[in-house]
Structure formats: structure tokens, C-alpha cells
Design a protein around this motif. Structure first.
Motif, short mmCIF file in Angstrom:
data_model
loop_
_atom_site.label_atom_id
_atom_site.label_comp_id
_atom_site.label_asym_id
_atom_site.label_seq_id
_atom_site.Cartn_x
_atom_site.Cartn_y
_atom_site.Cartn_z
N VAL A 97 -42.39 -47.36 -21.11
CA VAL A 97 -41.91 -47.32 -22.49
C VAL A 97 -41.70 -45.87 -22.92
CG1 VAL A 97 -42.57 -47.77 -24.86
CG2 VAL A 97 -42.94 -49.51 -23.14
N MET A 100 -38.60 -44.56 -21.63
CA MET A 100 -37.44 -45.12 -22.30
C MET A 100 -37.25 -44.51 -23.68
SD MET A 100 -36.85 -49.00 -21.22
CE MET A 100 -38.34 -49.81 -21.70
N ILE A 101 -38.32 -44.15 -24.32
CA ILE A 101 -38.19 -43.58 -25.66
C ILE A 101 -37.65 -42.16 -25.57
CG2 ILE A 101 -39.48 -42.87 -27.70
CD1 ILE A 101 -41.27 -45.13 -27.43
N PRO A 103 -35.14 -40.34 -24.28
CA PRO A 103 -33.82 -39.80 -24.60
C PRO A 103 -33.34 -40.11 -26.01
CG PRO A 103 -33.60 -41.81 -23.35
CD PRO A 103 -35.07 -41.51 -23.41
N LEU A 104 -34.10 -40.84 -26.78
CA LEU A 104 -33.62 -41.23 -28.10
C LEU A 104 -33.77 -40.11 -29.10
CD1 LEU A 104 -35.19 -44.78 -28.22
CD2 LEU A 104 -32.89 -44.15 -27.53
N LEU A 108 -35.61 -42.04 -34.21
CA LEU A 108 -35.82 -43.31 -33.52
C LEU A 108 -37.12 -43.28 -32.73
CD1 LEU A 108 -34.09 -45.70 -33.75
CD2 LEU A 108 -32.87 -45.07 -31.68
N PHE A 112 -40.23 -46.00 -33.12
CA PHE A 112 -40.84 -46.79 -32.05
C PHE A 112 -42.30 -46.44 -31.85
CE2 PHE A 112 -38.02 -49.81 -30.57
CZ PHE A 112 -36.74 -49.33 -30.50
N TYR A 116 -45.19 -49.33 -32.03
CA TYR A 116 -46.14 -49.67 -30.96
C TYR A 116 -47.57 -49.35 -31.33
CZ TYR A 116 -42.22 -50.55 -27.90
OH TYR A 116 -41.08 -51.05 -27.35
N PHE A 206 -31.71 -39.29 -10.97
CA PHE A 206 -32.73 -39.63 -11.97
C PHE A 206 -34.04 -39.98 -11.30
CE2 PHE A 206 -34.44 -41.16 -15.86
CZ PHE A 206 -35.13 -42.33 -15.57
N LYS A 209 -35.76 -37.01 -9.73
CA LYS A 209 -36.40 -36.15 -10.72
C LYS A 209 -37.70 -36.76 -11.19
CE LYS A 209 -32.56 -35.39 -13.17
NZ LYS A 209 -31.67 -34.85 -14.24
N TYR B 4 -32.89 -37.20 -17.96
CA TYR B 4 -31.69 -38.03 -17.84
C TYR B 4 -30.49 -37.13 -17.67
CZ TYR B 4 -34.55 -41.80 -19.65
OH TYR B 4 -35.51 -42.74 -19.82
N ASN B 18 -28.28 -45.71 -23.96
CA ASN B 18 -29.25 -45.70 -25.05
C ASN B 18 -29.37 -47.06 -25.70
OD1 ASN B 18 -29.80 -43.11 -24.52
ND2 ASN B 18 -29.17 -42.28 -26.50
N ILE B 21 -31.49 -49.29 -23.66
CA ILE B 21 -32.89 -48.90 -23.82
C ILE B 21 -33.45 -49.42 -25.13
CG2 ILE B 21 -34.34 -46.91 -24.32
CD1 ILE B 21 -33.04 -45.44 -22.12
N VAL B 22 -32.69 -49.23 -26.20
CA VAL B 22 -33.18 -49.67 -27.50
C VAL B 22 -33.41 -51.17 -27.51
CG1 VAL B 22 -32.59 -49.92 -29.92
CG2 VAL B 22 -32.23 -47.75 -28.80
N LEU B 24 -34.14 -53.14 -24.97
CA LEU B 24 -35.37 -53.45 -24.21
C LEU B 24 -36.61 -53.11 -25.02
CD1 LEU B 24 -34.49 -52.27 -20.59
CD2 LEU B 24 -34.84 -54.60 -21.42
N LEU B 25 -36.57 -51.92 -25.64
CA LEU B 25 -37.72 -51.51 -26.42
C LEU B 25 -37.97 -52.47 -27.57
CD1 LEU B 25 -37.34 -47.63 -26.56
CD2 LEU B 25 -39.05 -48.96 -25.34
#
Lengths: 300, 286, 485
Positions: A97, A100-101, A103-104, A108, A112, A116, A206, A209, B4, B18, B21-22, B24-25
Motif C-alpha cells: 500500500v 502504491m501511495i 506516486p500520488l 491524496l 489515504f 487507513y 521498476f 529498482k 516509478y 495512477n 492505483i487509486v 486498488l487503494l
């Protein structure tokens, strides 16, 4: 005196004697009375058989009884199973998670993070009430309705040993990530960009890295989270107590719950004290083990 | 951020990624938030004995009667909230004050036994609470005879090692030179602490305050052990008792649960920054 | 300078708050209600006369539906009767009654009086925490009670409290469903039924549509505080009226026990009982009965007739306060079936007010005051109101007198049925030594209840449970201390 030629050595002020101790006085007194003393007392009690009108000394009987007790070993097994099922999954989920958060946009991200973290803010008692209704074994229970959509039969979630542990595990999977997600995110944000730039020059993907930069950099954080999660998981008590009471037939009796039952249900304080000390030993050994094998190059 | 590949493809590609991703989140968030949603929504149902056929995700009617039912259950229902507030408030104030002090001392002051003392304190964090529960209980109840009082609820939590640890970690980032120059100007230790250190530690103090308040508000086990009578219980213990006495009153139970959680939700949303920040102090280096 | 002042005032504030904390506690009125019994009377022991001020603490669950609402009135009435005495009542729910009491007992500071079943007395006598009232219970008091229930409150030579009522634990049936299924309930009330008859009867009560059962034949609460009831009640009618036989051997190792376990499991396998039985608690079993999801419910107390009538009235009034989706039910008292061909023995239960002592021996005066309070609660107006609410028989002369003016609306058939069951009540067993009784309770808590949960959930076989109980019994009582047949 501070000279500008001096390197960034953190020098401490020579204390004023009395004040140093005055500052830590309250903390120390509270610690001595409510932590140190009880621990010593636990040693003493573990050698006694408790009676409200006066305890008697029985030597190592409590320890011997504990080692012979099937239920104790069973509870250790249950606790290990619970730990193995919840901790790695929780860490992995939090990690994913957080990735995934990453790059936002900042706003935002904060949304999130808050979302959570919210379940962590609600109390365990309140949440357990809700989950009890979700796991209601009658066909009308929420979870049963949910699996009913997939054509499955209604289950006695908390009442049958096949599913009781599983239910507790699901509860853990869905509620306790907020803190780890935020910690991982902070750690991720702390990874210097130059690493990525160098990797990009080499044409790394990706995944590459991730594997070569992120995971190693996160090692101290992961270790910290792992150790604290395992310590916490070994002490787990509240959910089992409120939801299954340790049943059915001790299928979900964790060590923490067993100690509680021995202490406050059967009032065998001596036995409970002995067991809690054994638990402390186990936790210490497991943590030590983790540090040794996983923390070789981490200075914390 | 550069994990990324920002150069791959067009802006559309980035947006697409994005968006996935959003989504899924959001799904995962829905699963995590579902119990809370269910709790709040169900609390608006009728205070009748349910437990019959099915629970719905959306109640037929909205009413606050379940809340009144919960408060009418015992004349102490309001008192529970008051008790939780008093205990949590007291513990928060003492922790902020004394833990910061101790953290400062361990971090900045040099005195004999500093290292040893701190390691002893730290070791306590590894001890499972079960070890101390029984002797602590015996201490409070059998020895001091202060069971069922505010003292029993507050004293053991006056200063926690975790908070001292947090404070120490934070303090190590305050440059020592500030203190040294203050000393040169003739400030006493107390003055240094109150005038210089505390203002600089606002962040960690806020974090300690928030985490301590939340922990104290939500804690169940200790108040459950040491309170006997309904007028001394905290909201969490009261909630458990309510549940046992009214096993089939579904909506009132959800109302009770919401009542116990809402103050913390409000606190959380208003002081979000500190909550989220507090999580990382001490856990992440740098 | 300004800062020193600031610091000083802070420390002053801190000291003030700490002393305020130690001063304000929960029940710390000047009679020291939450501290051991002795300190209350120690403060009062100055004067030798019986007029010294004293407080008696009582921990009471919801004995009857309106019991807890009457607490304030009870305290007032007691104080009116004995102006120098204060009765302080602390309510508890049935679920945490035992937990609360045990915690306080083991901390050495129990309440003076607690309302529990008489079968729990042996445990506390064993610990030395139950208070013998023999020398402070006046003949007026003891003479007021019927002989049989009073026996239940004795252990060895001591009298440890006063009985509140003698109740029969039975089953409850829905009249309409019973008649639809063709069961002659009037005959059953008179003559009882064997397990085989019972098994067939409940099969007839099942209503299914496809795979889903909308109505079960029989439901019995087994979760939470009710976990001991099922086996406890059924065992009595299976040839094991008490945990120990007349020659003090542990009875639950007999083959009757195994047969009982097999029969109980069978009823679930037949589909007459829900397979989630292990999660049905007291609230749910009554809920299922009122919503027509079961034909017979257990355990059934006489007072349920009252509750059913009240709910019927709510349905008639159509004001939304009735239990959701409930139907009108005529409650029928039914006896427990007999197992293994044994004679019917009703599970008679005597619950009452038991007296406790703390770490320090209470003064003679305080003991007398406890007896006064216990007597007050279990006789006269308090008992009359409570027992009427419970549809339980009055067991004191004073209770009967006070109840003469109160009307109750009860079905004659049910009254007769209860009488029949009371006629074969299980006898009191004050001859069982406290130590043995305490051990039996331990086995019940640690082995029987958990294993029963697993048996009901279909995870172990009756033979497994029987073996586990036998093993624990041998560990506790030795090979010679158990029944072997």
C-alpha cells in the motif's frame, strides 16, 4: 567552549547535579513502582500458590505444572500460528500500500493515510462488537451474506475451530495497518533520489529498482516493524477474549488469554505469573534471534 | 518518487497508472473501513431486539433512539464518558510534562548512570504486559486498597517508557549549542528547560499528548480489572458490560460503540497532522 | 525569577491534583463501602450498642425483569426499617456476575452479600470466604423459610445465606406450534416424556424450505453464561441428579453420561436443532422463540410466560416496541425429557443471597447486620414482588403474606406443571464436602464447558468428550473416587 573549528560532535552539558536527577525523578519513581516492582513481584508470586487469605510457597511447582500442561503448549502453538498468519501478511500489505501511495499527489497521500489510520483510532472493544455481528453464524450475518453471493454455506465463524482462528486473522488483516503504512511511506520518502537517478542511468526497471534500492534501504524499518509486531502479536489477548473467549475448545486460546484466564478466571495467580515470565523469555529469545539474523548490518 | 519511471510513455500513461492505483487503494480502503461504516450506519436503527433474520447494509429508518437507549441503560452512562475523559486527560498532562523532562535529561544532560538507567527503562518495553498485570493488580487492590478509584486508573500510566523514548529521540535533534549559550548567559536548568527546550519541543509534546490520550481512551484491560462499580468505569468497560447485558439489542450496541469511538474520530480529524506525524517519530531514522 | 515562580506554581498544581485524585474515588463514602467489610464496622465499633452506623454492600444481578429497577426503593425501605444501617447495592449483569464476584473475592474484598446459585457455595466455603450466619440468624428468620430451600443454602454444618426462591428449570413450548405438530402437551406436562418420545416430537416441529430451516424443533442456550445449563439440567434427568453419588463418587463418569452426550449430539444431527447451537446465548434463544424460529426453547423459566404475555400485549398495541418480527406466543411449561431410562428428576435450583467475609474477620455486629440485610432481601415484600415477577413459588411465610394482595396472571396448566416437577425435585446435598464440590466446579469450568462447545460444533465425538471428562475426574478424585459402570 564551543569553537567553530570543532567538528559536529554532540557535546553534552555537564549537568547541575540535582536537576539531572530531578528531571527524571517522576519517571523513575513511576517506573520503579509500577513496572520494576511488579516484575520482581511476579518472580516471587510464581513460586507461590495464591489464596485470598494468604499464599503459600510451593517452589517450582507452578513451572513444572506449566511445562506439563498440554493447554499451555497448545496456546503457544495457537499464538505462533496467529503470529505467522498475521504479521508477515500485515507487513507485506502495508508495504504494498505504501508503494502504491508513493506516486500520488501530496493531498491524496494524506487522504489515504488518514483513511487507513482511522480504524486504529477506534477502540478494540468497539471494533470487536462490530465484528461479532459481522461474523454472526446465522444465515443473516453480514459475512455469511457476503459468501452467500458466492454460493457458499453459512458458517459458524466463531464457533467452529476450523474457522475461528481464521476469523480472528481476517479481523487483524483488515484493521491494523494504518501505522505501518505511514511508517513505510515516511521511510520511502526518505530514500535519496540520487540512488534512483543512478539506477535510471543504468536502465533499471521498476522491479529492479524495487529490489536493489528500496528493499535494502527499508531494512531497518522492516526490522523495527517486524520486531514490534511480533512482540505485540505474542501478547495478543483482547480480540480473542472479546470474540471467542478462547474457544471453541481452546482453538483460539492464545498465551495472553491463557495467562488472563489463569489469573482472573481461575485465580491461580502463581501459575499465571510463572506463565507470563516464560512468555517474556520466549519473546526475548525471538527478538534476539531476529536481531541477530536479520539485523546484521543495521545499527539501531 | 523516482522509483516509478516518470519518463515512460505519455502523461496519459502516468494518469492511467495512477488511476489504477487509486482504484486498488480505494477497494482496500473500503474493506478496511467497512466495519466502521457498518457500526455508524447501524447505530441509527431502532432500539429493538433484533438478532432474527438479516442485517442490512442500509437501515430502513434513521432514528437516534438507540442512542437514548444506550444512555438510559444505566444512570452512569454519561459518567463513563466523563471518567474516560478525566483519566485520559490526567494521564496525558502528566505524560507530556514528565516524559518530556525525562527525555530531555536522558538526551542532553550528562549524569552518572544515565546509560544504564536508560537501558533498564528500555528493557521494560519488551516485557509483555501480562507479567506486570497480576502483581500490579495485587499491589493496587490488596496492598494499597485503592481499587475502584481514579488513582488506580491513573497512577500506573503517569509516565510511560515509550513516551520517554519518543522524547529522547526527538530531543537529540535539538542542537546542544543552544543550551550551552543559555548556560553561558546564566540560565538555570529549570529556566533552560521551560524557556528554551519546551517551546522547541512543541511537536513531540503534541505527539505524546495525542498518542497518550488515544491510548488511554481506548484501553480496556486495566480499567476492566480495577473497577468494580459502574460509576467508576470508563466508556470501554461500560460498553463491554452493556454488550453482555443486552446481547440482542443490536442498534443500541452499535450506538454505544459509535459513542465510544466518535470522540477519538473527532480528535483525529482535527489534529490529523500530529497523529500521522507521531507514528513516525522514533520509528524512522532521520 | 519569573520562571521560578512559574515552576513553583506548576508543581503546586501538580501536587494539588494528585491529592485530589487520591481523595476522589468511586464508592469512598465515609462508610468505606469498597474496602473490606471489617473497616466499615471498625469505624463503628466505638459504641457497643446495636445502633452503630454500618453499611452492607450487595452485588445483585437482574434476578427478575424489574428487579434492578427497584434497587433504589429497596435501599430506602431497608434504611427505613433500620435507620442506622445503609444498604448499598451494586448491579451486575448475569454475564459478568461470576467474574465480578470472583475478582472481588480473590482480592480479599468481596461484597457482604451476593446473589448466586446455591451450587456455588461450596467453592467459596472451600476458599474460606463464605460467611457462616448460623450464630446470627435468629429463629424468627430461619423459621420463616420452607425447610427444603433452606437446606440448599447449607454446607456441612454452616448456613451461608438465605434462599430467594426455588425454581424449576424446564423447557418452554409454543402452544400453537405444539398443537400443529400433534403433540399432546397436556399429557406431557402430567406424565413427562422419554428422550425417544422427545426426539420424535421435535422432529415434527421442524419447518424447512429446501436447504434452509425456518423453524427448529428445539433450541437451548449454550453460549455465554448459559454454557453450563444445558448439560447441567439434562444430566439430572439422566440418572445423575448431582455431581456426586450418595457415597460421594463423581457421577459424570457413568455410562449414562456418555449416552446423554450421544443423545444431545443426535438432536443436532437430526436437524431438529440448529448446528450453530454453540453460539446461541440466552438473549438469542428467547428471541428465536418469540420470532417463531423454534417450537421449544430452553432453558425455560416460569417467568417467561410473563415475558411472552408482555410481548403479546406490545404486538397488540402495535407501537413498534415489540421484538422485531415477533409473533404472538402462548407459553407452555414443559418438563425436561428423561434419558437412559432414568426416573424424572427436575433440575431444581435454589438461588439466594450468600454472605461473604473479607480478609479480616467481620465483627459480630457486622455479621448480624449482614444477616438482617440478607433476610430483608429474601423475605417479605422484596421477595414477594420478585417471586411474583418470576412466577416462582414463595418460600417464606412473610413472602406469602405480602403476596396475598398481589395478583398474577398465570395459566393454570403451567402452574400445575411446575407443581408436578417440583414434586420430583433433586434433593439438596449439604453432605457434599466443600473440597469435593470445588473440584467438581473446576472440572466443569476447565473441561466440560470447553469440550461441550466443541461437541455442539460437531468437532469432537461424544466418546472424546466422555474420555476427557473421565480423565480429568481420575486426576482429581483418583480411580476410586469415580463411578465406574
Amino acid at each position: 567552549m564551543a569553537q567553530s573549528a570543532q567538528p559536529a560532535k554532540k557535546s553534552k552539558i555537564k549537568g547541575d547535579g540535582v536537576w539531572d536527577y530531578a528531571f527524571i525523578a517522576v519517571a523513575l519513581i513511576v517506573y520503579a513502582m509500577f513496572t520494576a516492582y511488579p516484575v520482581l513481584s511476579a518472580f516471587i508470586i510464581s513460586f507461590q500458590e495464591y489464596k485470598p487469605l494468604g499464599s503459600t510457597y510451593i517452589g517450582f511447582d507452578n513451572y513444572a505444572a506449566t511445562f506439563k500442561d498440554d493447554l499451555f503448549w497448545r496456546s503457544i502453538k495457537n499464538t505462533i500460528v496467529y503470529t505467522v498468519l498475521t504479521v508477515p501478511v500485515a507487513l507485506l500489505l502495508s508495504f504494498l500500500v505504501a508503494i502504491m501511495i508513493l506516486p500520488l499527489r501530496k493531498k491524496l497521500q494524506t487522504v489515504f493515510k488518514a483513511v487507513y489510520y482511522l480504524p486504529v483510532v477506534a477502540s478494540g472493544v468497539a471494533l470487536s462488537l462490530v465484528w461479532l455481528w459481522i461474523f454472526d453464524p446465522m444465515p443473516g450475518g453480514i459475512f455469511n451474506q457476503f459468501i452467500g453471493w458466492f454460493g457458499a454455506h453459512n458458517q459458524n465463524w466463531l464457533g467452529s475451530s476450523a474457522t475461528a482462528m481464521f476469523s480472528l486473522v481476517i479481523m487483524a488483516w483488515l484493521s491494523s495497518h494504518g501505522a505501518s503504512i505511514i511508517i513505510y511511506l515516511a521511510a520511502l520518502l526518505g530514500i535519496d533520489d540520487s540512488y534512483y537517478e543512478a539506477a535510471d542511468l543504468d536502465g533499471a526497471s521498476f522491479l529492479q529498482k524495487l529490489w536493489h534500492i528500496v528493499i535494502p534501504s527499508l531494512k531497518p524499518t522492516t526490522l523495527f516493524l517486524l520486531v514490534t509486531a511480533i512482540i505485540g502479536s505474542f501478547q495478543v489477548f483482547q480480540n480473542a477474549y472479546l470474540m471467542t473467549g478462547g474457544g471453541p475448545d481452546h482453538a483460539t486460546t492464545m498465551v495472553g488469554l491463557l495467562i488472563f484466564d489463569n489469573a482472573f478466571k481461575y485465580f491461580e495467580f502463581g501459575k499465571a505469573a510463572a506463565q507470563s515470565l516464560i512468555l517474556a523469555l520466549i519473546i526475548a529469545l525471538v527478538s534476539l534471534f531476529q536481531f541477530k539474523f536479520l539485523g546484521k548490518d543495521v545499527d539501531y | 518518487m523516482s522509483l516509478y519511471n516518470n519518463n515512460t510513455g505519455s502523461r496519459a500513461g502516468k494518469t492511467a497508472r495512477n488511476t489504477v492505483i487509486v482504484v486498488l487503494l480505494l477497494l482496500f480502503a473500503l474493506a478496511t473501513l467497512f466495519p466502521i461504516y457498518f457500526m455508524v450506519i447501524s447505530s441509527f436503527g431502532d432500539p429493538v431486539e433484533a438478532g432474527a433474520v438479516s442485517y442490512s447494509l442500509w437501515p430502513g429508518k434513521f432514528t437516534l433512539e438507540s442512542y437514548s437507549f444506550f444512555f438510559n441503560y444505566s444512570k452512569y452512562s454519561y459518567r463513563w464518558i466523563l471518567n474516560s475523559t478525566i483519566v485520559a486527560g490526567a494521564v496525558t498532562i502528566t505524560n507530556v510534562f514528565f516524559a518530556t523532562m525525562a527525555g530531555y535529561a536522558f538526551s542532553k544532560l550528562r549524569f552518572k548512570g544515565r546509560g544504564v538507567l536508560f537501558s533498564i527503562l528500555l528493557a521494560a518495553m519488551m516485557i509483555p504486559y501480562q507479567v506486570t498485570q497480576v502483581p500490579l493488580y495485587i499491589l493496587i487492590v490488596n496492598t494499597f486498597h485503592i481499587e475502584n478509584t481514579f488513582s488506580a486508573l491513573i497512577l500506573p500510566g503517569l509516565v510511560t517508557v515509550y513516551n520517554v523514548f519518543l522524547a529522547k529521540q526527538f530531543m537529540s535533534s535539538i542542537p546542544t549549542e543552544i543550551m550551552e549559550s543559555a548556560k553561558v548567559e546564566g540560565c538555570s536548568q529549570l529556566q533552560i528547560f521551560f524557556r528554551i527546550i519546551m517551546p522547541l519541543s512543541k511537536t513531540v509534546m503534541a505527539v505524546i499528548a495525542i498518542l497518550t490520550f488515544m491510548d488511554s481512551w481506548n484501553t480496556f484491560f486495566w480499567p476492566f480489572l480495577v473497577t468494580n462499580t459502574m460509576d467508576m468505569q470508563t466508556i470501554q468497560v461500560g460498553l463491554k458490560n452493556f454488550r453482555f447485558a443486552n446481547t440482542t439489542y443490536f442498534s443500541p450496541m452499535m450506538a454505544g460503540a459509535t459513542i465510544s469511538a466518535v470522540p477519538m474520530f473527532i480528535l483525529f480529524f482535527s489534529l490529523q497532522k500530529y497523529f500521522l506525524e507521531g507514528v513516525t517519530v522514533g520509528a524512522v531514522k532521520g | 525569577m519569573m520562571n521560578k515562580g512559574k515552576a513553583l506554581s506548576l508543581m503546586l498544581a501538580a501536587t494539588l491534583s494528585v491529592s485530589a485524585l487520591t481523595a476522589c474515588g468511586g464508592n469512598k463514602n465515609d462508610n468505606g463501602a469498597s474496602s473490606p467489610a471489617a473497616s466499615g464496622s471498625a469505624a463503628a465499633s466505638g459504641s457497643a450498642s446495636s445502633g452503630a452506623k454500618d453499611t452492607i454492600t450487595a452485588l445483585l444481578p437482574p434476578v427478575s425483569p424489574t428487579y434492578q429497577d427497584n434497587f433504589d426503593q429497596m435501599e430506602k425501605d431497608f434504611n427505613a426499617k433500620y435507620p442506622n444501617l445503609t444498604l448499598k447495592i451494586e448491579p451486575a449483569s448475569w454475564e459478568d456476575m461470576t467474574q465480578k464476584l470472583d475478582t472481588q473475592v480473590n482480592a480479599g474484598s468481596p461484597p457482604d452479600i451476593a446473589f448466586i446459585g446455591s451450587d456455588g457455595i461450596s467453592k467459596y466455603v472451600q476458599q474460606g470466604m463464605a460467611l457462616d450466619l448460623t450464630d446470627v440468624a435468629t429463629p424468627d428468620m430461619t423459621g420463616d423459610y420452607d425447610a427444603v430451600p433452606l437446606e440448599y443454602m447449607k454446607n456441612g454444618n454452616g448456613l451461608y445465606g438465605f434462599p430467594a426462591y426455588m425454581e424449576v428449570h424446564a423447557l418452554g413450548g409454543n402452544k400453537q406450534f405444539l398443537e400443529e405438530a400433534g403433540i399432546d402437551w397436556k399429557k406431557v406436562q402430567k406424565d413427562g416424556w422419554t428422550y425417544d418420545e422427545f426426539r420424535e416430537a421435535i422432529k415434527k416441529g421442524v419447518v424447512k424450505s429446501g436447504d434452509k430451516t425456518s423453524r427448529y424443533g428445539f433450541v437451548f442456550a449454550t453460549a455465554g453464561v448459559a454454557s453450563k445449563d444445558y448439560l447441567g439440567i439434562m444430566a439430572k434427568s439422566a440418572g445423575m441428579p448431582a455431581a456426586f453419588t450418595k457415597d460421594l463418587k463423581y457421577a459424570y463418569t457413568s455410562k449414562n453420561y456418555l449416552e446423554l452426550l450421544t443423545d444431545l449430539r443426535q438432536m443436532i444431527d437430526d436437524g431438529s436443532m440448529p448446528k450453530e447451537l454453540s453460539s446461541v446465548d440466552a438473549g438469542k434463544r428467547w428471541n428465536m422463540f418469540l420470532t417463531g424460529q423454534t417450537m421449544i426453547t430452553g432453558k425455560g423459566l416460569a417467568t417467561f410466560e410473563n415475558s411472552a404475555k408482555k410481548n403479546n400485549a406490545k404486538i397488540d398495541a402495535n407501537d413498534g416496541s415489540a421484538v422485531k418480527d415477533s409473533i404472538k406466543v402462548d407459553y407452555i411449561v414443559l418438563p425436561v425429557p428423561t434419558f437412559a431410562g432414568a426416573a424424572p428428576v427436575s433440575s431444581t435450583v435454589v438461588d439466594g443471597y450468600v454472605a461473604f467475609r473479607g480478609k479480616k474477620e467481620p465483627t459480630a455486629e457486622h455479621k448480624a447486620n449482614i444477616a438482617k440485610a440478607a433476610y430483608f432481601l429474601s423475605s417479605g415484600k422484596v421477595a414477594a414482588t420478585t417471586n411474583n415477577d418470576l412466577f416462582a413459588a414463595h418460600i417464606t411465610k412473610s413472602g406469602r403474606e405480602a403476596a396475598a394482595s398481589m395478583t398474577i396472571d398465570r395459566s393454570a396448566d403451567n402452574v400445575a406443571a411446575v407443581e408436578t416437577m417440583l414434586s420430583h425435585a433433586a434433593p439438596a446435598r449439604p453432605d457434599i464436602p466443600a473440597e469435593l464440590g470445588a473440584k467438581a466446579i473446576k472440572i466443569e469450568n476447565e473441561v466440560i464447558v470447553p469440550k461441550m462447545q466443541a461437541l455442539l460444533a460437531g468437532e469432537i465425538k461424544p466418546q472424546d468428550m466422555y474420555d476427557a471428562v473421565k480423565k480429568a475426574a481420575i486426576d482429581a478424585f483418583g480411580q476410586d473416587g469415580i463411578v465406574q459402570d
